[in-house]
Design an enzyme around this catalytic site. Structure first.
Site, mmCIF file in Angstrom:
data_model
loop_
_atom_site.group_PDB
_atom_site.id
_atom_site.type_symbol
_atom_site.label_atom_id
_atom_site.label_comp_id
_atom_site.label_asym_id
_atom_site.label_seq_id
_atom_site.Cartn_x
_atom_site.Cartn_y
_atom_site.Cartn_z
ATOM 1 N NE ARG A 233 -4.521 -1.116 0.276
ATOM 2 C CZ ARG A 233 -4.517 -2.837 -1.190
ATOM 3 N NH1 ARG A 233 -3.240 -2.987 -1.380
ATOM 4 N NH2 ARG A 233 -5.363 -3.352 -1.187
ATOM 5 C CD GLU A 261 -3.074 3.874 -4.934
ATOM 6 O OE1 GLU A 261 -2.168 3.173 -5.485
ATOM 7 O OE2 GLU A 261 -4.773 3.204 -5.024
ATOM 8 C CG HIS A 283 -3.484 0.268 -7.426
ATOM 9 N ND1 HIS A 283 -3.664 0.511 -6.103
ATOM 10 C CD2 HIS A 283 -3.349 -1.310 -7.237
ATOM 11 C CE1 HIS A 283 -3.773 -0.179 -4.651
ATOM 12 N NE2 HIS A 283 -4.027 -1.479 -5.385
#
Length: 310
Positions: A233, A261, A283
């Site tokens: 993360r 994000e 991601h």
């Protein structure tokens, strides 16, 4: 039964037709906060990834019986409120292990083999002007013999460890939770791992122990020119401190997750001098075709199990 996907675009617009077996399916690519209640007004089942479902929303969705989370984390759902309101919440786990592991090594080998540099080198016709059949302006490096430190030895971390070992790396790990004791690999302290690793691979969830785990203090312990990969993360690594470490210690970083994000346009990582030392992907490590298909199949199974329980 009405089934509503609130952010189907997070599934890469994959085939969700299997849900039609159970009722009417309504799909929204994305749902704004102010539109959530309107979109799920008469839904019995909702499918969400990032949309926040709080107590107020659940109280006003009178037909809602099941929330299918198209992810492992459920931090966007008020689980206590769901329990009080007798709304079931089912997530999925383990669907993306192979995809994340593969992406980990894709980032690593991009650095060890200077893939992006040599791709640009040839496409800019520099090889055409060479006097020799190969080029030594960048030197590639073997994974064999390197110290590979893993932070977080869950399912993903264990598979990374196994593959790194197959390449001849010396693998050790640290467990932040203290729960992952694996006799196949040496367990070490975080300080030892930082000081001795040529490659550091993060596969830990975000929690109180991992948040802001890697800051200037930790970067100062790391070897010059070491490689750090974050597939856990974003908030595990302090990005401002990483930007300085990339320039000051020639540290290389491969990131698939960031604190914000989509990425903030003012992120300090945009301003580094040693741009070759940084690879960022948006991601996508989890999102192979096979992983998303597996995720959808697991959600269908969760729905079937729920209906059997009724």
């Amino acid at each position: 039964m009405k089934i509503v996907f609130l952010d189907a675009a997070t599934l890469g617009k994959s085939d969700i037709s299997a849900f039609k077996e159970f009722g009417e399916v309504i799909s929204y690519d994305l749902t704004k906060k102010e539109d959530v209640l309107k979109n799920i007004a008469d839904a019995s089942v909702i499918v969400v990834n990032k949309v926040i479902i709080n107590e107020e929303i659940m109280q006003n969705a009178k037909n809602l019986k099941l929330i299918l989370v198209s992810a492992t984390g459920t931090n966007n759902i008020d689980l206590q409120a769901a329990k009080r309101l007798n709304i079931s919440v089912k997530n999925v786990a383990g669907y993306s292990t192979n995809s994340v592991v593969q992406h980990t090594f894709a980032l690593l080998f991009s650095f060890l083999n200077h893939i992006t540099y040599y791709n640009d080198f040839t496409k800019n016709k520099k090889w055409c002007d060479s006097d020799m059949f190969c080029d030594f302006s960048r030197r590639t490096s073997d994974l064999n013999g390197k110290n590979y430190g893993i932070i977080g030895l869950g399912n993903i971390g264990k598979k990374v460890a196994s593959i790194a070992s197959c390449f001849g790396a010396n693998v050790f790990y640290t467990s932040l939770s203290g729960q992952n004791n694996n006799s196949d690999y040496k367990q070490v302290s975080l300080e030892y791992l930082l000081k001795n690793s040529d490659i550091i691979s993060i596969h830990s969830p975000l929690n109180e122990k991992s948040k802001n785990l890697i800051t200037k203090k930790e970067f100062d312990l790391m070897k010059d020119e070491s490689i750090i990969l974050n597939l856990g993360r974003g908030m595990i690594i302090n990005e401002a401190d990483l930007a300085k470490a990339i320039d000051n210690k020639n540290i290389k970083a491969g990131l698939d997750v960031l604190e914000y994000e989509p990425m903030d346009k003012n992120n300090p990582l945009f301003n580094i001098k040693n741009k070759e030392n940084l690879i960022i992907t948006p991601h996508i490590a989890w999102a192979s075709i096979q992983s998303v298909d597996r995720l959808i199949a697991m959600m269908v199974e969760n729905l079937k199990e729920f209906l059997k329980e009724q």
